[in-house]
Each structure stands twice: as structure tokens, then as C-alpha cells.
Design a protein around this motif. Structure first.
Motif, short mmCIF file in Angstrom:
data_model
loop_
_atom_site.label_atom_id
_atom_site.label_comp_id
_atom_site.label_asym_id
_atom_site.label_seq_id
_atom_site.Cartn_x
_atom_site.Cartn_y
_atom_site.Cartn_z
N GLU A 1 38.05 39.19 34.10
CA GLU A 1 39.21 40.08 34.25
C GLU A 1 40.25 39.80 33.19
O GLU A 1 40.80 40.72 32.58
N SER A 2 40.51 38.53 32.97
CA SER A 2 41.56 38.16 32.02
C SER A 2 41.22 38.62 30.61
O SER A 2 42.05 39.21 29.92
N PHE A 3 39.99 38.39 30.16
CA PHE A 3 39.61 38.77 28.80
C PHE A 3 39.50 40.28 28.66
O PHE A 3 39.87 40.86 27.63
N ALA A 4 39.00 40.94 29.72
CA ALA A 4 38.90 42.40 29.67
C ALA A 4 40.29 43.01 29.55
O ALA A 4 40.51 43.94 28.77
N THR A 5 41.23 42.44 30.31
CA THR A 5 42.61 42.94 30.23
C THR A 5 43.20 42.68 28.86
O THR A 5 43.84 43.54 28.26
N GLY A 6 42.96 41.48 28.34
CA GLY A 6 43.59 41.06 27.10
C GLY A 6 43.04 41.75 25.87
O GLY A 6 43.78 42.09 24.96
N TYR A 7 41.72 41.95 25.82
CA TYR A 7 41.11 42.48 24.59
C TYR A 7 40.79 43.96 24.68
O TYR A 7 40.61 44.61 23.67
N VAL A 8 40.64 44.49 25.92
CA VAL A 8 40.34 45.91 26.02
C VAL A 8 41.56 46.64 26.56
O VAL A 8 42.38 47.15 25.79
N SER A 9 41.70 46.65 27.86
CA SER A 9 42.85 47.30 28.45
C SER A 9 42.90 46.91 29.91
O SER A 9 41.86 46.67 30.53
N SER A 10 44.09 46.82 30.47
CA SER A 10 44.19 46.39 31.85
C SER A 10 43.57 47.42 32.80
O SER A 10 43.22 47.12 33.92
N ASP A 11 43.40 48.66 32.28
CA ASP A 11 42.75 49.68 33.12
C ASP A 11 41.31 49.32 33.40
O ASP A 11 40.72 49.76 34.38
N TYR A 12 40.71 48.53 32.51
CA TYR A 12 39.28 48.25 32.63
C TYR A 12 38.97 46.93 33.34
O TYR A 12 37.83 46.52 33.44
N GLU A 13 40.03 46.29 33.81
CA GLU A 13 39.88 44.99 34.46
C GLU A 13 38.79 45.00 35.53
O GLU A 13 37.83 44.24 35.48
N ASP A 14 38.91 45.92 36.49
CA ASP A 14 37.96 45.98 37.59
C ASP A 14 36.59 46.46 37.13
O ASP A 14 35.57 46.02 37.64
N VAL A 15 36.58 47.38 36.16
CA VAL A 15 35.31 47.90 35.66
C VAL A 15 34.45 46.75 35.15
O VAL A 15 33.28 46.61 35.51
N PHE A 16 35.06 45.89 34.31
CA PHE A 16 34.30 44.78 33.76
C PHE A 16 33.90 43.78 34.84
O PHE A 16 32.79 43.26 34.84
N ALA A 17 34.84 43.52 35.75
CA ALA A 17 34.56 42.55 36.80
C ALA A 17 33.33 42.95 37.61
O ALA A 17 32.41 42.16 37.83
N PHE A 18 33.29 44.23 37.99
CA PHE A 18 32.17 44.66 38.84
C PHE A 18 30.90 44.89 38.04
O PHE A 18 29.79 44.69 38.54
N LEU A 19 31.05 45.29 36.77
CA LEU A 19 29.89 45.41 35.90
C LEU A 19 29.19 44.06 35.78
O LEU A 19 27.97 43.94 35.87
N PHE A 20 30.00 43.04 35.62
CA PHE A 20 29.48 41.69 35.50
C PHE A 20 28.74 41.29 36.77
O PHE A 20 27.68 40.68 36.74
N LEU A 21 29.31 41.67 37.91
CA LEU A 21 28.68 41.37 39.19
C LEU A 21 27.30 42.01 39.27
O LEU A 21 26.31 41.36 39.59
N VAL A 22 27.24 43.29 38.88
CA VAL A 22 25.96 44.01 38.94
C VAL A 22 24.94 43.32 38.04
O VAL A 22 23.80 43.07 38.43
N LEU A 23 25.37 42.98 36.80
CA LEU A 23 24.45 42.35 35.86
C LEU A 23 23.91 41.02 36.40
O LEU A 23 22.71 40.76 36.35
N ILE A 24 24.81 40.21 36.93
CA ILE A 24 24.36 38.91 37.43
C ILE A 24 23.41 39.08 38.60
O ILE A 24 22.39 38.40 38.70
#
Lengths: 300, 235
Positions: free
Chosen positions: A260-283
Motif C-alpha cells: 500500500e505504501s509504495f503503491a501510494t508513493g510511486y503511483v497514486s493513493s487512488d490505487y492503494e487498495d487496487v495493488f493491495a488486493f491484486l497482490f493478495l490474488v497473486l499470492i
């Protein structure tokens, strides 16, 4: 480099809070295979209790970090009492019912507690005072990490160490491990399984309350709904790490916090949850049992 | 020592035990034989309080234990080696033994008893740091018996110790069962499908059919009984 470090430490702080909540999910699941959906509400109740205690103490003329400690202690006691009671009322009578019944009961308890706080308090966001002063020696690094974050990291580390000692070396810890592996056999060696379950709920609620107080003081406001959001995130972290595993919940929480932190920092805070859950699905695609989840090892 | 009087148990609406009356004296080896689903395991679970009886009475050393919590019953000295062994899979052999002594506080005595079971089953000493779940079936059975012994039971309940094991290991385990009884005067209540084997080590036996005790006699007479021969000895 400073920016990276800031995001890294920010993720670590987030992860710490998730971990304090996720521990409750994973320990309860490990023992009675129930997703305790009311767990996020226990965390929220901890934050509210602390706010009430702080308001009273402020009126009495107290201030600063001592007040936060007292509020934290009261919150821990209060939340533990709630956790204990929720188990006795909503889960214990359903111990031998189909698992879905207990799950529905958990969701019911979650909604009940949310609305109970909503009616007893308010639906508005309430300001939560920041009681942790800026540390002077941190001045040169203040742009990377704040004093509240340091307190969160240190507190979490202490809680983790105490919890590890509890599980690994104490009598009740051994009983918890045995109960999580085979409940019937635990009874047959003389363990009072009901007591083990109660203790698990109390310990999980206590760590969640600590998390609640810390994050409220960090964010600066709370309402009746904060438990739901934080609860869902912590639940994701517990699944990510392998639900039922204590180190897994901690690792999963840090992974989620960093994502969440890196997604917010390097992409956009709008994508925080998108990346978090994408990561969950991948794992979960590559490791369905979670990062540290274990597959059946028992021989029949 | 142990008395069951007209014990009845239910799983939901299904009645598992219809009428079980058993009496065991101190120092005896008594066996309960019967087919799959006759109620053998349920009888043991009723004694241990895991499946509390809906009616009937159970008493131990003259005191009623009906409806007591399992941990209280264990603290009286009733220990079970359950069906399928139920080793804690992620605990090491040593930790499993430790769990057996959960209700005891006498550290020195516990140490001695660990030496005693390592003496009975030397293979467990070799594997003491290995996780319980990685042991072979025979080793797990040895560990399960050892774990129960760690509680210093006055009454040892054994549920199908021969299940799924090679003949040589079964022989060894039954030797040890006899030894435990002879050396410590531990009363043993043995549940078995392998009636031939059970009736050889036990002095008396009960036959259970559909949740009812239908026959009880000395092992010698049971071995000679025509119906027992046909139904349980495969003769």
C-alpha cells in the motif's frame, strides 16, 4: 533515497497496525476455525474507550503521553472484556453447529457492535488528540519518520515479543498450540479447552485495542466505522500470510503495509487498495495456503 | 473401579449407545469387542466426558463422574489412547510427551517417566526432536501410548491400538500393554476389532452390538463361544 525510506517506514508502520489486528483473526481461526468478523469492532471499541478516558483525564487536567498509556490500559481491559463476552454469547453456543452458522453469527455481532457504538456515541468523526510529543533527537529525520510512527513500531515489537513468549514458553501457550492442532486430543490430555478459547479471544482483543489506540492517535480521528475497514485489511493480511499462523499474520501485514505504501508513493493513493488486493490474488494463486500457511502434514 | 450403568449417548438425534453396562475392577485388563460402528469408541469417549451421556451413570472409584468436564476426568487418573492415535502433528515427540503430563507439576518425576517411556520404546528417544506428524504409524502408536502414560493413569483406555499396523509391531505393542499392567498395576480397558488378539491379552471381555452390550464372559469362554467365533474371530 529519503523518499524510498519514508515509504518503507510508512509501510512498516501501517503493517504494524495491521499486524496487531491480524493476530486476533489468525489466533482465533487457528483455535476454532472461525473468521471472527466482529474483531474489527473490538479494535474500534478500544479506540473509543481510549477517547473517552482521554476526555475525562483532560478535564482533570492531565496531559501528554502518561494519559495515552492510561487510556491504552483501560482500552485493553475494556476490549478484552468485549472479546470475551462476544465469544461466550455469539460463538460458544454454536460450537458444534455447522461452521456457516457461527460465521453468520460473527457478521451479526459485527453489525450489532457498529450500530451500538453509532447509537451510543455519534455517526460523526470525532477528533482524537495526538498525545505523542515530537522527539527532539529525531529532528534531523523528522521528514522521514514521525514520533508517533516510532512509538507504533516500538510498541508493536514489544507486543510481538511478549506474544511469542506467551505462545512458546508458558503453560497456557502450550495448551493453545495443542488445542489448535487437535481439540479433542487436547481435552483428553486434560486441557480445559473452553478456557483456552477464552484466553485466545482476550489476548487477540487486547492486541487489537493497542492497535486501535495507536492508529487513532496517529490518524487523529475516529468514528464507528473505522473497525470495519481496518478489520477487512487485517483479515486480508492474515489470509495473505496464511491464516492460523501467527508469524504468517505478522509477515502478511508487513507485506500488505509495504504494498500500500509504495503503491501510494510511486503511483497514486487512488490505487492503494487496487495493488493491495491484486497482490493478495497473486499470492493466493501461487500459494493458496498463504505465504507461511502449511499444508496437511499429519499421517493417517 | 470403573462402572457404567445403562449409559445412553446421542449424536444429534442419532442414538449411538442404547444401553451400556460395564464394570471393571482395579488391576484388570478388560476388553470390549465389536464391529465397526457398534459404539466402541463412543463408549470410551463417554467415559472421558467428550461425549457426555444423556442418561445412565458412570462412576470412577465409587464417585460419580457423569457429566464432568473432560479435563476434570483426566485429573482423576483416566487417560485415553484414542483411535487414530491423534498425535499433535506439529509438536515434537518430546513436546507431545510433555502435553501428556499437562496436569502434573512434579518436574523431577516427569523426567523419570520420560526416561521410563524411552526405555519402553527406544525409537522415541532417537526421534525426540522430530515433529509428531512425521513419524510412521507404528511410532505414532508408541508415542500415543507413551503420552498417555505420562499422565500416570490409574485407568488406561486404549482404542484400537492395532489399527493399521504391521503384525510385528502389533505384537510388540500388545506385549507392552501387558507389561504396563503387570509393572504398574494400571487397569486397562482395551477396545479392539481384532478380537482374537484382544481376548488373548485380556482376562475378561464384553461384546457390543448396535450400542448394546450383548455378552460378557471370561476371555477363555468368549474364545470358545460359537457366535463370537463366527462374528468376530472369522472361524
Amino acid at each position: 533515497m529519503d523518499y524510498f525510506l519514508e515509504l518503507f517506514l510508512g509501510g512498516l508502520t501501517r503493517g504494524s497496525i495491521y499486524a496487531l489486528i491480524a493476530l486476533g483473526y489468525t489466533m482465533v481461526y487457528g483455535i476454532i476455525e472461525l473468521i471472527n468478523f466482529a474483531h474489527g469492532e473490538i479494535y474500534m471499541i478500544g479506540a473509543f474507550t481510549a477517547l473517552i478516558v482521554i476526555s475525562v483525564l483532560t478535564l482533570m487536567g492531565m496531559n501528554g503521553i502518561a494519559m495515552l498509556v492510561i487510556a491504552g490500559v483501560v482500552a485493553v481491559m475494556y476490549s478484552s472484556a468485549y472479546g470475551y463476552t462476544v465469544e461466550k454469547i455469539a460463538y460458544k453456543p454454536l460450537r458444534n453447529a455447522p461452521r456457516l452458522s457461527a460465521l453468520i453469527s460473527a457478521i451479526g455481532m459485527s453489525l450489532f457492535l457498529q450500530n451500538y457504538v453509532l447509537l451510543a456515541q455519534t455517526s460523526d468523526f470525532l477528533p482524537f488528540p495526538n498525545l505523542i510529543p515530537d522527539f527532539e533527537f529525531m529532528e534531523p529525520y523528522a521528514h522521514i519518520i514521525g514520533s508517533t510512527e516510532i512509538v507504533i513500531l516500538i510498541t508493536t515489537a514489544i507486543v510481538m515479543i511478549l506474544l511469542t513468549i506467551l505462545i512458546k514458553f508458558t503453560r497456557i501457550g502450550k495448551a493453545m498450540r495443542a488445542t489448535s492442532q487437535d481439540k479433542t486430543m487436547a481435552m483428553l490430555v486434560g486441557i480445559n479447552v473452553n478456557r483456552v478459547i477464552s484466553v485466545t479471544f482476550i489476548v487477540g482483543s487486547a492486541t487489537a485495542a493497542i492497535g486501535g489506540v495507536l492508529i487513532a492517535s496517529h490518524v487523529g480521528m475516529i468514528n464507528f466505522y473505522v473497525g470495519f475497514i481496518a478489520g477487512i485489511k487485517a483479515f486480508v493480511a492474515a489470509v495473505l500470510g496464511g491464516i492460523g499462523s501467527v508469524p504468517g499474520a505478522v509477515l502478511g501485514s508487513f507485506v500488505l503495509g509495504w504494498t500500500e505504501s509504495f503503491a501510494t508513493g510511486y503511483v497514486s493513493s487512488d490505487y492503494e487498495d487496487v495493488f493491495a488486493f491484486l497482490f493478495l490474488v497473486l499470492i493466493l494463486i501461487f500459494r493458496p495456503a498463504g505465504i507461511l500457511g502449511r499444508s496437511e502434514k499429519n499421517k493417517v | 473401579m470403573l462402572k457404567l450403568k445403562n449409559v445412553q449417548t446421542f449424536y444429534g438425534n442419532i442414538q449411538a449407545l442404547k444401553s451400556v453396562t460395564i464394570e471393571i475392577a482395579e488391576g484388570e485388563i478388560v476388553t470390549l469387542i465389536g464391529a465397526n460402528g457398534a459404539g466402541k469408541t463412543t463408549t470410551l469417549m463417554a467415559v472421558c466426558g467428550v461425549v457426555p451421556p444423556r442418561s445412565g451413570e458412570i462412576s470412577f472409584m465409587g464417585d460419580p463422574i457423569t457429566g464432568m468436564e473432560p479435563d476434570k476426568i483426566v485429573s482423576l487418573g483416566i487417560c485415553q489412547v484414542p483411535e487414530g492415535r491423534r498425535i499433535f502433528p506439529y509438536l515434537s515427540v518430546a513436546e507431545n510427551l510433555d502435553m501428556g503430563a499437562f496436569l502434573r507439576n512434579d518436574k523431577m518425576e516427569i523426567k523419570k517417566d520420560i526416561e521410563y517411556v524411552f526405555d519402553l520404546f527406544p525409537i522415541l528417544a532417537e526421534r525426540r526432536h522430530q515433529a509428531g506428524g512425521t513419524l510412521s504409524g507404528g511410532e505414532q502408536q508408541m508415542l500415543a501410548i507413551s503420552r498417555a502414560l505420562m499422565a500416570k493413569p490409574r485407568l488406561l483406555l486404549l482404542d484400537e491400538p492395532s489399527l493399521g499396523l504391521a503384525p510385528l509391531i502389533i505384537k510388540k505393542i500388545f506385549e507392552i500393554i501387558g507389561k504396563i499392567n503387570a509393572e504398574n498395576n494400571t487397569t486397562i480397558f482395551l477396545v479392539e476389532q481384532n478380537a482374537n488378539l484382544a481376548l488373548k491379552v485380556a482376562a475378561r471381555g464384553y461384546v457390543i452390538e448396535n450400542g448394546r452390550i450383548t455378552l460378557t464372559d471370561s476371555s477363555k469362554n468368549l474364545l470358545a463361544n460359537e457366535e463370537v467365533k463366527k462374528a468376530y474371530l472369522g472361524l
